[in-house]
Write an enzyme that holds these catalytic residues in place. Structure first.
Site, PDB file in Angstrom:
ATOM      1  N   HIS A 224       0.708  -1.242   0.017  1.00 49.55           N
ATOM      2  CA  HIS A 224      -0.026  -0.044   0.223  1.00 49.55           C
ATOM      3  C   HIS A 224       0.936   1.169  -0.104  1.00 49.55           C
ATOM      4  O   HIS A 224       1.802   1.384   0.839  1.00 49.55           O
ATOM      5  CB  HIS A 224      -0.895  -0.140   1.132  1.00 49.55           C
ATOM      6  CG  HIS A 224      -1.535   1.125   1.482  1.00 49.55           C
ATOM      7  ND1 HIS A 224      -2.290   2.125   0.791  1.00 49.55           N
ATOM      8  CD2 HIS A 224      -1.171   2.109   2.924  1.00 49.55           C
ATOM      9  CE1 HIS A 224      -2.738   3.204   1.473  1.00 49.55           C
ATOM     10  NE2 HIS A 224      -2.104   3.164   2.839  1.00 49.55           N
ATOM     11  N   TYR A 255      -5.900   9.140   1.444  1.00 50.30           N
ATOM     12  CA  TYR A 255      -6.096   9.683   3.016  1.00 50.30           C
ATOM     13  C   TYR A 255      -4.924  10.738   3.281  1.00 50.30           C
ATOM     14  O   TYR A 255      -3.562  10.286   2.461  1.00 50.30           O
ATOM     15  CB  TYR A 255      -6.145   8.616   3.961  1.00 50.30           C
ATOM     16  CG  TYR A 255      -5.133   7.856   4.150  1.00 50.30           C
ATOM     17  CD1 TYR A 255      -3.925   8.025   4.976  1.00 50.30           C
ATOM     18  CD2 TYR A 255      -5.214   6.516   3.622  1.00 50.30           C
ATOM     19  CE1 TYR A 255      -2.640   7.370   5.060  1.00 50.30           C
ATOM     20  CE2 TYR A 255      -4.118   5.523   3.807  1.00 50.30           C
ATOM     21  CZ  TYR A 255      -2.908   5.651   4.564  1.00 50.30           C
ATOM     22  OH  TYR A 255      -1.966   4.975   4.785  1.00 50.30           O
ATOM     23  N   ASP A 541     -28.248 -19.953  17.406  1.00 47.75           N
ATOM     24  CA  ASP A 541     -29.643 -20.429  17.675  1.00 47.75           C
ATOM     25  C   ASP A 541     -29.547 -21.849  16.588  1.00 47.75           C
ATOM     26  O   ASP A 541     -29.148 -21.471  15.439  1.00 47.75           O
ATOM     27  CB  ASP A 541     -30.976 -19.473  17.362  1.00 47.75           C
ATOM     28  CG  ASP A 541     -30.893 -19.011  16.175  1.00 47.75           C
ATOM     29  OD1 ASP A 541     -30.084 -18.670  15.384  1.00 47.75           O
ATOM     30  OD2 ASP A 541     -32.114 -18.692  15.636  1.00 47.75           O
TER      31      ASP A 541
END
Length: 808
Positions: A224, A255, A541
């Site tokens: 990256h 960013y 469940d």
């Protein structure tokens, strides 16, 4: 407290956090080992840019990020803080991204993170360098900021050392020792270390360490890009490392963060660059650090162009340095946490970024010390969640690369993976294609959401149109299929649900200990019950059908249920547990005309087969197990057969059903019908953090049973007054799930499952709310993107509360 002998492999931000948390809980024989020099041993932590954006669609991930912020905010090294709380700003440069920021604001509010969607002027107040013509608005989170990763390692290792933790840096792990099925230690370049527990926190080397005990991790290191500018004029003379918020420009996969008078630029828009763990150099062989690859300028060209557009002041600056830094990606973007399924005492905490590091350290410490994690719901992170195909090397790389590409994409909650598909198909798949099935994906299974062949059923029906977001992966055909199920009869493909076979002379006693219901009943009994953790929280469940004295079929939720059963098998060989999903298939035949369709085809007396009973017999020439269950709230059966007979079963039912108006119906209709009946879905409506009584499932707990896992803990919970409740809300319109619920202007809960109820004629949302607000008739509001939708607390179930249709 005298604890077991623990060796933690890897002293980056995760390993450092873990030994700090473990030693704080009193374990006193802990060694942390790393091949590199501390506090920057050379892995991803050593070059991480440190941006901590807490907002995440996953509640657990957001909460672990929030804990990281809180913890690192209290730590310092030589007076220098481990966290710079400058805030975070995500900007929108398109209307679509601004809409997405409103959705993200909803997540933040749901998970208790203070956030606000702000206008463009406020964005420029926060970061004056932004181009006003580019920005439409932003999401501002004041508590986000910069984690100083190396400093955080130093601080947490130092605290652990002060409690007696042994720290061995510059020490490579060469092997993990196993005797029988249990770990006994590790071999290092400086000798052997005895251990009862080994925890792999090796980051990009994690797969290599796990491989030493025969464990395959679905993890791929990817490069990256991170670049640093020279001086940017508006920051000239800045003496603090960072003053303005960290910044994300997700529309361009970018960013940013300040570093004194320079800016760090991170980029996800380049081609994926996967690296094999075997090609990552060791610390001694690497020129800089092994987690850093050479910077490829050509891959960064578009990032620099987009940066100039968003931050015009950078046009006069230059890129002074850059790296292609390695980070870990997984097949589903979530960490890999938990114990090995085969080697007792071997644990992993992998694919964890700095953002969640301290939270993961706490989660793992609780899990190791207490046997469960009480602070976070970890079902999405458990390393044992994967199906076999999901750890195939090709799949791991392909999914990891695609997740890298999509890291900042706007994703709909129903959006399926595009590749690799198809992987798993039921025997009915060819018929579903002929009917124009529109397929989504579930654990690799191709699962129809609706069928275009049913388009004609829409005519003459009043079907409300959802908004643009809710209309994705939706069709009015979904509504028609739901209504026809209530009016006539429909066939649902239930093959994707996990099926386990439990056999042997000890099977009944084994299941009695694991589940909350009484399953030691007559052959043919079917019991809905729960798996509880040792703290009384719901693990799953399940339905348990007794097909013979020593044969049970368990309808489960996924691979974690199989892992749980395997972990609790008695050592005397009296019980076997087998996953039979791939070799079997299931059609749910449900609706008021279901008996008219099925009875003429079978030797079974379906009238005598009462609700929650099962029997083996034949449908035409097809041997079936028929269970009288219905998750859509209508008369009918789950019909199971072997995969080789599945297509014949479909064709037999389909041909006979024509005179009764049978249709094939998809998952969209199923979800709507399920919520009208108030049936819960594990992993969405209830998770490890909830108990049965809060979730409205107290009926599934048979307290008179002598013992089952979690019984005493559940009784202790009951002794305390419940503070929250899973609650049914009705509304005019659609929501998606995970939205905040407000009482006035105060956020009080969040939505779990949501759909439109085409029989009851209203939107339905289940939500976790404070118990004192769960009063029928009370009006609350759901925060849906940038608006508030009125919602009314309703009695449940909304449809057929007397169960007359199911028992007819």
């Amino acid at each position: 407290m005298v604890g077991p002998r623990v060796v933690v492999v890897g002293a980056g931000v995760v390993g450092a956090a873990l030994v700090d948390e473990l030693s704080a809980r009193g374990w006193d024989d802990i060694t942390v080992v790393d091949q590199g020099p501390l506090p920057a041993p050379g892995g991803s932590s050593s070059h991480a840019p440190g941006l901590v954006f807490q907002t995440n669609p996953s509640k657990a991930m957001a909460e672990m990020a929030r804990y990281t912020v809180d913890k690192l905010g209290t730590l310092s090294v030589d007076g220098e803080p481990c966290f710079l709380q400058v805030g975070g700003l995500e900007v929108a440069t398109t209307p679509e991204r601004l809409t997405e920021l409103h959705r993200r604001h909803g997540w933040a509010t749901s998970w208790g993170i203070d956030a606000a969607v702000v206008d463009a002027d406020r964005c420029l107040e926060l970061i004056p360098m932004l181009d006003r013509d580019q920005v439409l608005g932003g999401l501002h989170v004041p508590t986000d900021g910069l984690a100083k990763a190396v400093r955080a390692v130093d601080a947490q290792i130092s605290r652990a050392r002060s409690r007696g933790v042994k720290v061995l840096d510059r020490t490579e792990v060469l092997d993990v020792l196993v005797e029988g099925d249990r770990v006994t230690g590790v071999v290092t370049g400086q000798g052997e270390l005895a251990a009862d527990i080994v925890v792999c926190c090796a980051g990009i080397w994690g797969s290599k360490i796990a491989r030493m005990v025969g464990m395959t991790l679905p993890l791929v290191p990817l490069a990256h890009q991170l670049a640093w500018t020279g001086q940017v004029a508006p920051l000239a003379g800045q003496t603090s490392e960072a003053l303005r918020p960290i910044l994300r420009h997700q529309e361009a996969d970018l960013y940013y963060r300040e570093r004194y008078d320079a800016i760090g630029v991170g980029y996800y828009g380049h081609r994926p660059m996967p690296v094999s763990v075997d090609d990552i150099l060791g610390v001694d062989a690497a020129d800089v650090m092994p987690s850093v690859q050479p910077f490829t300028e050509e891959d960064f060209a578009e990032a620099w162009r987009q940066t100039h557009a968003l931050l015009p002041a950078t046009r006069e600056a230059k890129i002074e340095e850059g790296i292609n830094g390695l980070f870990s990606f997984t097949t589903d973007d979530m960490p890999l946490l938990g114990p090995s399924p085969e080697v007792k005492g071997f644990w992993v905490a992998e694919a964890v970024w700095v953002t969640h590091s301290a939270g993961v350290g706490r989660a793992m410490a609780e899990w190791l010390v207490d046997g469960h994690c009480s602070s976070f719901d970890l079902h999405e992170c458990d390393v044992n969640r994967f199906e076999a195909h999901q750890v195939a090397p090709k799949y791991v790389v392909e999914r990891g690369c695609q997740n890298f590409v999509e890291v900042y994409d706007i994703k709909h909650p129903l959006q399926p993976m595009e590749q690799p598909r198809p992987l798993r198909a039921s025997p009915f798949h060819v018929r579903q294609q002929e009917l124009g099935g529109v397929f989504l994906e579930a654990n690799g299974w191709e699962r129809p959401q609706w069928y275009e062949a049913n388009a004609g059923l829409v005519d003459g029906r009043d079907i409300p149109e959802p908004d643009e977001w809710a209309a994705r992966y939706w069709s009015p055909i979904v509504a028609a299929e739901a209504q026809v199920t209530r009016e006539a009869v429909a066939m649902f493909d239930m093959t994707a649900l996990k099926r386990l076979e439990v056999t042997g002379p000890g099977a009944a006693a084994f299941l009695q200990r694991l589940v909350t219901g009484d399953v030691d009943k007559s052959v043919g009994s079917v019991t809905y019950c729960l798996l509880l953790d040792h703290d009384g929280g719901i693990r799953s469940d399940v339905t348990v059908a007794r097909l013979a004295r020593d044969v049970f079929q368990v309808g489960a939720n996924g691979a974690l249920d199989l892992d749980w059963l395997h972990r609790h098998l008695p050592g005397d060989g009296t019980v076997q547990v087998r996953d039979i999903t791939a070799g079997t298939c299931c059609i749910g035949v449900w609706g008021p005309r279901a008996r008219d369709l099925v009875q003429p085809l079978t030797d079974l007396d379906l009238t005598a087969l009462k609700y929650f009973r099962g029997a083996r017999g034949f449908i035409g020439n097809v041997p079936v197990t028929a269970l009288r269950l219905s998750y859509v709230g209508e008369l009918g059966w789950e019909l199971y057969t072997t995969a080789d007979m599945g297509l014949k079963l479909w064709d037999t039912l389909w041909a006979a059903g024509q005179e009764h108006g049978v249709i094939a119906a998809g998952r969209g209709a199923f979800t709507s019908l399920r919520l009208e009946k108030g049936y819960r879905s594990f992993g969405t409506d209830m998770t490890y953090e909830h108990d049965p009584h809060e979730a409205g499932l107290g009926f599934a707990v048979k307290a008179a049973k002598p013992e089952f896992i979690g019984k005493q803990a559940l009784a202790d919970r009951q002794a305390r007054q419940a503070t929250k409740k899973l609650t049914c809300l009705t509304l005019d319109g659609h929501v998606l799930g995970k939205e905040p619920v407000y009482d006035g202007d105060t956020p009080v809960g969040y939505v779990t499952s949501a759909a439109y109820g085409y029989t009851v004629g209203s939107g339905i949302a289940y939500a976790w709310l404070p118990a004192d607000l769960a009063e029928p008739g009370r009006t609350l509001h759901i925060g849906y993107f940038d608006r508030r939708i009125p919602a009314t607390v309703a009695e449940e179930p909304l449809f057929d509360p007397k169960m007359t249709r199911l028992r007819g």
